[in-house]
Design an enzyme around this catalytic site. Structure first.
Site, PDB file in Angstrom:
ATOM      1  N   HIS A   1      28.973  37.557  47.697  1.00 24.28           N
ATOM      2  CA  HIS A   1      27.688  37.338  48.083  1.00 24.28           C
ATOM      3  C   HIS A   1      26.849  35.868  48.291  1.00 24.28           C
ATOM      4  O   HIS A   1      26.367  35.524  47.861  1.00 24.28           O
ATOM      5  CB  HIS A   1      26.543  38.476  46.779  1.00 24.28           C
ATOM      6  CG  HIS A   1      27.073  37.554  45.455  1.00 24.28           C
ATOM      7  ND1 HIS A   1      26.819  36.587  45.203  1.00 24.28           N
ATOM      8  CD2 HIS A   1      26.960  38.544  44.348  1.00 24.28           C
ATOM      9  CE1 HIS A   1      26.745  36.533  43.814  1.00 24.28           C
ATOM     10  NE2 HIS A   1      26.831  37.457  43.780  1.00 24.28           N
TER      11      HIS A   1
ATOM     12  N   HIS B   1      32.806  44.364  46.668  1.00 26.15           N
ATOM     13  CA  HIS B   1      31.597  44.359  45.766  1.00 26.15           C
ATOM     14  C   HIS B   1      31.126  44.696  44.948  1.00 26.15           C
ATOM     15  O   HIS B   1      29.940  44.923  45.635  1.00 26.15           O
ATOM     16  CB  HIS B   1      31.127  42.971  46.244  1.00 26.15           C
ATOM     17  CG  HIS B   1      30.584  41.878  45.223  1.00 26.15           C
ATOM     18  ND1 HIS B   1      30.282  41.149  45.274  1.00 26.15           N
ATOM     19  CD2 HIS B   1      29.711  42.353  43.590  1.00 26.15           C
ATOM     20  CE1 HIS B   1      29.801  40.409  44.000  1.00 26.15           C
ATOM     21  NE2 HIS B   1      28.800  41.517  42.995  1.00 26.15           N
TER      22      HIS B   1
ATOM     23  N   ASP C   1      27.511  44.585  46.773  1.00 30.21           N
ATOM     24  CA  ASP C   1      27.111  43.325  45.589  1.00 30.21           C
ATOM     25  C   ASP C   1      25.251  44.781  45.195  1.00 30.21           C
ATOM     26  O   ASP C   1      23.659  44.853  44.575  1.00 30.21           O
ATOM     27  CB  ASP C   1      26.666  42.664  45.592  1.00 30.21           C
ATOM     28  CG  ASP C   1      25.731  41.554  44.207  1.00 30.21           C
ATOM     29  OD1 ASP C   1      26.706  43.139  43.039  1.00 30.21           O
ATOM     30  OD2 ASP C   1      24.704  41.092  44.856  1.00 30.21           O
TER      31      ASP C   1
ATOM     32  N   HIS D   1      30.602  34.429  41.564  1.00 29.60           N
ATOM     33  CA  HIS D   1      29.263  33.979  41.572  1.00 29.60           C
ATOM     34  C   HIS D   1      29.223  32.603  41.777  1.00 29.60           C
ATOM     35  O   HIS D   1      29.505  31.785  40.425  1.00 29.60           O
ATOM     36  CB  HIS D   1      29.257  34.742  40.528  1.00 29.60           C
ATOM     37  CG  HIS D   1      27.665  34.600  40.349  1.00 29.60           C
ATOM     38  ND1 HIS D   1      26.150  35.809  40.987  1.00 29.60           N
ATOM     39  CD2 HIS D   1      26.270  33.372  40.134  1.00 29.60           C
ATOM     40  CE1 HIS D   1      25.505  35.660  40.853  1.00 29.60           C
ATOM     41  NE2 HIS D   1      24.930  34.493  40.892  1.00 29.60           N
TER      42      HIS D   1
ATOM     43  N   HIS E   1      29.182  47.500  41.590  1.00 32.07           N
ATOM     44  CA  HIS E   1      28.122  47.109  40.605  1.00 32.07           C
ATOM     45  C   HIS E   1      28.388  48.831  40.477  1.00 32.07           C
ATOM     46  O   HIS E   1      27.105  49.487  40.881  1.00 32.07           O
ATOM     47  CB  HIS E   1      27.375  46.843  39.375  1.00 32.07           C
ATOM     48  CG  HIS E   1      27.121  44.704  39.601  1.00 32.07           C
ATOM     49  ND1 HIS E   1      28.106  44.375  39.442  1.00 32.07           N
ATOM     50  CD2 HIS E   1      27.129  44.339  41.328  1.00 32.07           C
ATOM     51  CE1 HIS E   1      27.510  43.202  39.493  1.00 32.07           C
ATOM     52  NE2 HIS E   1      27.306  43.202  40.579  1.00 32.07           N
TER      53      HIS E   1
ATOM     54  N   LYS F   1      37.054  37.599  38.020  1.00 34.01           N
ATOM     55  CA  LYS F   1      35.746  36.956  38.055  1.00 34.01           C
ATOM     56  C   LYS F   1      34.944  35.732  37.577  1.00 34.01           C
ATOM     57  O   LYS F   1      35.400  35.961  36.850  1.00 34.01           O
ATOM     58  CB  LYS F   1      35.011  38.167  39.015  1.00 34.01           C
ATOM     59  CG  LYS F   1      33.307  38.419  38.988  1.00 34.01           C
ATOM     60  CD  LYS F   1      33.061  37.711  39.852  1.00 34.01           C
ATOM     61  CE  LYS F   1      31.870  37.398  40.544  1.00 34.01           C
ATOM     62  NZ  LYS F   1      30.820  38.378  41.286  1.00 34.01           N
TER      63      LYS F   1
HETATM   64  N1  LIG Z   1      23.163  40.490  42.020  1.00 30.57           N
HETATM   65  C1  LIG Z   1      22.243  41.006  41.367  1.00 30.57           C
HETATM   66  O1  LIG Z   1      21.451  40.069  41.899  1.00 30.57           O
HETATM   67  N2  LIG Z   1      22.774  41.285  40.053  1.00 30.57           N
HETATM   68  C2  LIG Z   1      24.623  41.753  39.900  1.00 30.57           C
HETATM   69  C3  LIG Z   1      24.830  40.598  39.516  1.00 30.57           C
HETATM   70  C4  LIG Z   1      25.558  39.439  40.208  1.00 30.57           C
HETATM   71  O2  LIG Z   1      26.374  40.168  41.476  1.00 30.57           O
HETATM   72  O3  LIG Z   1      25.026  38.354  40.269  1.00 30.57           O
HETATM   73  C5  LIG Z   1      24.185  42.800  38.418  1.00 30.57           C
HETATM   74  O4  LIG Z   1      25.073  43.122  38.009  1.00 30.57           O
HETATM   75  O5  LIG Z   1      22.765  43.447  38.093  1.00 30.57           O
HETATM   76 ZN   LIG Z   2      27.475  41.277  41.715  1.00 32.02          ZN
HETATM   77 ZN   LIG Z   3      27.130  37.684  41.919  1.00 35.82          ZN
END
Ligand SMILES: NC(=O)N[C@@H](CC(=O)O)C(=O)O
Ligand SMILES: [Zn+2]
Ligand SMILES: [Zn+2]
Length: 347
Positions: free
Chosen positions: A176, A15, A249, A138, A17, A101
């Site tokens: 998460h 996971h 995450d 999520h 970003h 997702k």
């Molecule tokens: N975890 C977060 O607080 N933010 C994530 C999005 C997510 O995973 O929910 C993001 O893309 O910034």
């Molecule tokens: Zn995330």
């Molecule tokens: Zn998330």
């Protein structure tokens, strides 16, 4: 005896970003340092919502690591919307996408195009079950009257129980997780239900974010909970259960977008991901459980082979930078300026 060196099967991150454009020049090399594979979250603006967009995004990620000493393998995910059809799922599978997702609309960063009613995606979920795609969630409700600290638990009670019941053959990952309720639900559910746990939810609880001043870099969603939940997550991650695995995450936002009157949710941890997990597992006296969590359970759940090579960490305290570049801007990493204990030995 306390260990000072630790060799693990190469880990994967289930996971992350990576963002897009210039940010990829920093987020992708951070992952390519030692991760084998990574599940790439699709919450770009606009979202990655079909196979063609996923393939194009994958190419941008590969381009961002062409000069790296080694490459991480991006595993692509599409973003479910109210309009995702069974045909979209089949096309995504044909394009090499491995998972879809669910972002409940309004639940988190860039979730505006997300799903407004879970029943609208049942045909897509049927198709995913047939095609062997993983379903990533999520897990938070968005109702205004539900307290932000209860949103994960209410999602489990209202939605996840129903989904697990209606799709017993669909592999699903509650992403998460942040509560004892989630850890207990996943542990007690069928073999098709698993969860990722972040390093920051193992290392911190809401006191770290709120006592003595409000610390925006600890603000992520689902939000850090009270310490009994942190403890339950540590127990789940170190339990030896195959249902829990590594998902950082890591979610970078620029310093400007975090340190403001309405700051974005997300913490940047990819710069030291396995190092932070090693710290959490060591504090729990469970370093011997890290390999299973970081390198075995994820590929097993995704039906993929485990990595066959290894990485080595050594205990050698180092100071985290106060800020790091993110595209043409900068990000404040979680633990900025602090000392971490473990380092990955360059191979
Ligand atoms: N975890 C977060 O607080 N933010 C994530 C999005 C997510 O995973 O929910 C993001 O893309 O910034
Ligand atoms: Zn995330
Ligand atoms: Zn998330």
């Amino acid at each position: 005896m306390t260990s000072t060196e630790l060799t693990l099967t190469r880990p994967d991150d289930w996971h992350v970003h990576l963002r897009d454009e210039q940010a990829l020049t920093h987020t992708v090399p951070a992952m390519a340092r030692y991760f084998g594979r990574t599940i790439v979250m699709p919450n770009l603006v606009p979202p990655v919502s079909n196979g063609a967009q996923a393939s194009a995004y994958r190419e941008r990620i590969m381009a961002a690591q062409q000069d790296c000493p080694r490459q991480v393998e991006p595993l692509m995910v599409i973003y479910l919307t109210d309009n995702t059809t069974a045909e979209d799922i089949r096309q995504a599978k044909a394009a090499g996408v491995v998972a879809c997702k669910l972002y409940p609309a309004g639940a988190t960063t860039n979730s505006d195009s997300g799903v407004t009613d879970i029943n609208t995606i049942y045909p897509a979920l049927e198709a995913m079950q047939q095609e062997g795609l993983r379903f990533l969630l999520h897990g938070e409700v968005t109702d205004h009257e539900i307290d932000i600290f209860d949103r994960e638990k209410v999602f489990i009670d209202r939605t996840l129980r129903q989904l697990a019941n209606d799709f017993p053959e669909l592999p699903m990952v509650l992403e998460h997780i942040t509560t004892k309720d989630a850890a207990d639900f996943v542990a007690g559910a069928g073999q098709n239900v698993a969860a990722t746990i972040t390093a920051h939810h193992l290392l911190y609880n809401r006191n770290d974010m709120l006592v003595g001043g409000i610390r925006p870099h600890y603000y992520c969603l689902p939000i850090l909970k009270r310490n009994i939940h942190q403890q339950a997550l540590i127990e789940a991650a170190t339990s030896g259960s195959s249902k829990f695995f590594l998902g950082t995450d890591s979610a970078p936002h620029t310093q400007d977008n975090k340190e403001t009157s309405c700051g974005c949710a997300g913490s940047y941890t990819a710069y030291a991901a396995i190092e932070l997990y090693a710290q959490a597992f060591e504090q729990a006296g469970a370093l011997d459980k890290l390999e299973q969590f970081a390198s075995h359970n994820g590929p097993d759940f995704y039906g993929m082979a485990r990595n066959t090579d290894t990485i080595t960490l050594k205990k050698s305290p180092w100071k985290v930078a106060d800020s790091l570049p993110l595209g043409d801007s900068q990000v404040i990493p979680l633990c900025a300026g602090e000392t971490l204990q473990w380092q990955v030995v360059p191979s």
